[in-house]
Design a protein around this motif. Sequence first.
Motif, PDB file in Angstrom:
ATOM      1  N   ILE A   1       0.833  -1.196   0.000  1.00 63.51           N
ATOM      2  CA  ILE A   1       0.000   0.000   0.000  1.00 63.51           C
ATOM      3  C   ILE A   1       0.873   1.254   0.000  1.00 63.51           C
ATOM      4  CG2 ILE A   1      -1.657   1.320   1.371  1.00 63.51           C
ATOM      5  CD1 ILE A   1      -2.865  -1.361   2.229  1.00 63.51           C
TER       6      ILE A   1
ATOM      7  N   THR B   1       0.939   4.207  -3.083  1.00 63.51           N
ATOM      8  CA  THR B   1       0.515   5.575  -2.755  1.00 63.51           C
ATOM      9  C   THR B   1       1.692   6.533  -2.593  1.00 63.51           C
ATOM     10  OG1 THR B   1       0.510   5.093  -0.375  1.00 63.51           O
ATOM     11  CG2 THR B   1      -1.562   4.769  -1.576  1.00 63.51           C
TER      12      THR B   1
ATOM     13  N   ILE C   1      -7.273   1.862  -7.695  1.00 61.60           N
ATOM     14  CA  ILE C   1      -7.999   1.618  -6.457  1.00 61.60           C
ATOM     15  C   ILE C   1      -8.024   2.883  -5.608  1.00 61.60           C
ATOM     16  CG2 ILE C   1      -7.578  -0.858  -6.313  1.00 61.60           C
ATOM     17  CD1 ILE C   1      -5.184  -0.269  -4.494  1.00 61.60           C
TER      18      ILE C   1
ATOM     19  N   ILE D   1      -7.861   4.065  -1.619  1.00 59.49           N
ATOM     20  CA  ILE D   1      -7.362   3.530  -0.355  1.00 59.49           C
ATOM     21  C   ILE D   1      -7.758   4.481   0.773  1.00 59.49           C
ATOM     22  CG2 ILE D   1      -5.290   2.898   0.932  1.00 59.49           C
ATOM     23  CD1 ILE D   1      -4.002   2.455  -1.927  1.00 59.49           C
TER      24      ILE D   1
ATOM     25  N   ARG E   1      -7.433   5.460   4.394  1.00 56.71           N
ATOM     26  CA  ARG E   1      -6.570   5.296   5.558  1.00 56.71           C
ATOM     27  C   ARG E   1      -7.258   5.953   6.749  1.00 56.71           C
ATOM     28  NH1 ARG E   1      -0.666   8.200   6.480  1.00 56.71           N
ATOM     29  NH2 ARG E   1       0.117   6.778   8.098  1.00 56.71           N
TER      30      ARG E   1
ATOM     31  N   GLN F   1     -12.325  -3.956  -2.484  1.00 52.70           N
ATOM     32  CA  GLN F   1     -11.203  -4.637  -3.111  1.00 52.70           C
ATOM     33  C   GLN F   1     -10.304  -5.330  -2.090  1.00 52.70           C
ATOM     34  OE1 GLN F   1     -10.974  -4.971  -6.309  1.00 52.70           O
ATOM     35  NE2 GLN F   1     -12.559  -3.520  -6.902  1.00 52.70           N
TER      36      GLN F   1
ATOM     37  N   TYR G   1      -8.436  -5.022   2.281  1.00 56.12           N
ATOM     38  CA  TYR G   1      -8.228  -4.306   3.536  1.00 56.12           C
ATOM     39  C   TYR G   1      -6.833  -4.586   4.052  1.00 56.12           C
ATOM     40  CZ  TYR G   1      -8.574  -8.739   6.012  1.00 56.12           C
ATOM     41  OH  TYR G   1      -8.344 -10.012   6.455  1.00 56.12           O
TER      42      TYR G   1
ATOM     43  N   ILE H   1      -9.643  -0.829   1.049  1.00 52.59           N
ATOM     44  CA  ILE H   1      -9.364  -0.599  -0.363  1.00 52.59           C
ATOM     45  C   ILE H   1     -10.644  -0.811  -1.165  1.00 52.59           C
ATOM     46  CG2 ILE H   1      -8.043  -1.325  -2.374  1.00 52.59           C
ATOM     47  CD1 ILE H   1      -6.674  -2.111   1.034  1.00 52.59           C
ATOM     48  N   TYR H   2     -11.048   0.238  -1.901  1.00 53.43           N
ATOM     49  CA  TYR H   2     -12.259   0.200  -2.710  1.00 53.43           C
ATOM     50  C   TYR H   2     -11.919   0.302  -4.196  1.00 53.43           C
ATOM     51  CZ  TYR H   2     -14.752   1.589   1.587  1.00 53.43           C
ATOM     52  OH  TYR H   2     -15.267   1.654   2.849  1.00 53.43           O
TER      53      TYR H   2
ATOM     54  N   TYR I   1     -11.888   2.307  -7.522  1.00 50.36           N
ATOM     55  CA  TYR I   1     -11.637   3.737  -7.716  1.00 50.36           C
ATOM     56  C   TYR I   1     -12.813   4.380  -8.442  1.00 50.36           C
ATOM     57  CZ  TYR I   1      -9.555   8.020  -9.560  1.00 50.36           C
ATOM     58  OH  TYR I   1      -9.307   9.333  -9.894  1.00 50.36           O
TER      59      TYR I   1
END
Length: 374
Positions: free
Chosen positions: A31, A35, A63, A65, A67, A98, A100, A110-111, A113
């Motif tokens: 991750i 990023t 994706i 993310i 946080r 998507q 975690y 995580i989803y 986008y």
Amino acid sequence: MKVVKEMMDSGEFLEDYEMGTDVRSFDLESILATTGNFSDASKLGHGGFGTVYKGTLPGGQEIAIKRCSEASRQGIEEFKNEVALIAKLQHINIIKLQGYCITRKERIVIYEYMQNKSLDSFIFDQNRSTCLDWEMRVNIILGIARGLLYLHCGSKLKIIHRDLKPSNILLDEEMNPKISDFGMARIIGEGKETEADATRLAETLGYMSPQTMEIEQHTSKICGTYGYMCPKYILDGSFSTKIDVFSFGVVLLEIISGKMNNGFDKGRTCLINYVMTLWVENKVLDLMDQTLREVCKADQFVKYVNIALLCVQEDPNDRPTMSDVVTMLDDEAAVVPTPKPPEFVGQIGGLANEASFSIRLDTCMDLTSSLEGR
């Protein structure tokens, strides 16, 4: 990708959490790589819950993310709740999970986008709102309604979102809406089952692990965002799918007017109060967003105002179900009842009873989400 082993051995949580699904677990290193160590360049947005970043998987998939902030009111139980619930949801108008990541200090979801970010970035922005013509707004409204209908009736369990608002509605490349942020969602059984019965049913069907039973208790507190929560729920904790219906009614008014319920008219009144006044005076077309004047059918606009006012009725029994709402929105021949004037709007709109309402809020049950939004 592997789960960070340190989390399992840290002892920070009383027991390991298994999602009971095929949710992908990401290690923190991957991750950080995607990023740029959570760089500002990859940042998509920020709120009370934390910060959202854009990333790209090795295969090229983009994706989002999330946080979670250490200062966020979304604790580990809400985090688990969000991941466990959304992993089970499969609908075009529900955000797709998507994966975690959990470490000692990080809670990350995580989803998929969403290219156009959140709905509030359009409807409350004078420049970007011009991109939303009437047809597009109707599509967004119907998509949100269908997503809620799926949550309420799409399985043997009812899922109540409890924090529906424009910032929790994301828009894809084609401006299709997807409901997101299930940190405060709650899952209950059908009929007149007790909460314990509903929890056992959920576990049997694979919706909840034994650990999630703790989440069910944790999320039983009153939560949501001020301006989208019905006063009856705030004051006495009355709980049903109708609290989502109320929130939908507020969002519907905001979409077609371009005005925000919170702080409308500099706090002298609320949007609901203003709209009801226009309704009684037969002046609801005054509510229309200026950008829609040339393209919107007046009769359809009035119908949507009518439906929104039904959704924000004071008595939950007077509000329609989301099934009723979708029918009224989608069927030109559907009968739309006349709404009753809400008695509470002065209280939530900053009028004579604002002070007493604020005091009552302070003495209510513990709110697990900031009344000013996360």
